[in-house]
Design an enzyme around this catalytic site. Structure first.
Site: not given
Ligand code: 13P
Length: 255
Positions: A13, A15, A98, A100, A170, A176, A216
């Site tokens: 992903n 982002k 997601h 976010e 997640e 992150g 992560s």
């Molecule tokens: P990270 O791997 O950067 O923690 O992000 C995970 C994520 O949100 C994947 O959709």
């Protein structure tokens, strides 16, 4: 519960990262590194990179996904992209729900469900994200939250459509932050999600469901996480932006 019958899928992903030239460069680097993968390999990229990604991955084992879609076919929804628009381009996957989107863009369980419906109706495969906040974990309500998100998102989804859905657990506190869930924590919640799917659709359907872990996951911890019986792949943020790291994770899922 039989992990061997499920396809492991590693999805990146990206982002809000990468211009088109950067996207092309990353994909060129990635292609030879993952060409022998024994798992599904998907990259979910910003809308502006979809055409580039589709072109650059032609004839390879890398599938392309978007990071969101709207539920309506078309209409007055400034700034949104419909599932149908994605499907017409040849995009195969879409990330929905997601954290976010939920945290920063007002996504709710109801709109997640509507987007899932639209994506399936357009023939897209869905990577459906669920996960608890830190305070919810600390309050001991992880299972309630994740269970409710899963049930709400799957409302109106028929058993026959589950083959087009990948679930991704997640935990929001692990995204992150460099704070990965332990392999046990990831497995525990993934297993719980599978029991929720089993209650809704029966054990065989739940057994066949790919349930990823995300948060992560990186080249160092992928082996341990992916070795868990209920972890069928990963949704990778930061580490998907480095071809070598992403390839190590794909390698771990291929074993
Ligand atoms: P990270 O791997 O950067 O923690 O992000 C995970 C994520 O949100 C994947 O959709």
């Amino acid at each position: 519960m039989n992990k061997a019958i499920r396809q492991a899928v590693i999805a990146g992903n990206w982002k809000m990262n990468k211009t088109r030239p950067e996207a092309r460069a990353l994909i060129s680097e990635l292609i030879p590194l993952v060409k022998d993968a024994n798992c599904g390999v998907v990259i979910c990229v910003p809308f502006t990179n979809l055409e580039t990604a589709l072109d650059a991955t032609k004839g390879t084992n890398i599938k392309v996904g978007a990071e969101n879609c709207h539920w309506a076919k078309s209409g007055a929804f400034t700034g949104e992209i419909s599932a149908e628009m994605l499907a017409e381009m040849g995009v195969e996957y879409v990330v929905i729900g997601h954290s976010e989107r939920r945290q920063y863009f007002g996504e709710t369980d109801a709109t997640v469900n509507q987007r899932v419906r639209a994506a399936l109706d357009s023939g897209l495969k869905v990577i459906l994200c669920v996960g608890e906040l830190l305070e919810q974990r600390e309050a001991g309500i992880t299972e309630e939250i994740v269970g409710m998100q899963t049930k709400a998102a799957l409302g109106g989804v028929f058993a026959g459509e589950l083959k087009n859905i990948i679930l991704a657990y997640e935990p929001v506190w692990a995204i992150g932050t460099g704070k990965t869930a332990t392999a046990e924590q990831a497995n525990e919640v993934n297993h719980y999600i599978r029991t929720v799917v089993a209650k809704l659709y029966g054990a065989p359907a739940a057994d066949a469901m790919t349930i990823q872990y995300g948060g992560s996951m990186n080249a160092k911890n992928a082996d341990e996480l992916l070795a868990q019986p209920d972890v069928d792949g990963g949704l990778i943020g930061g580490a998907s932006l480095k071809a070598a790291d992403f390839a190590v994770i794909v390698g771990a899922a291929s074993r």
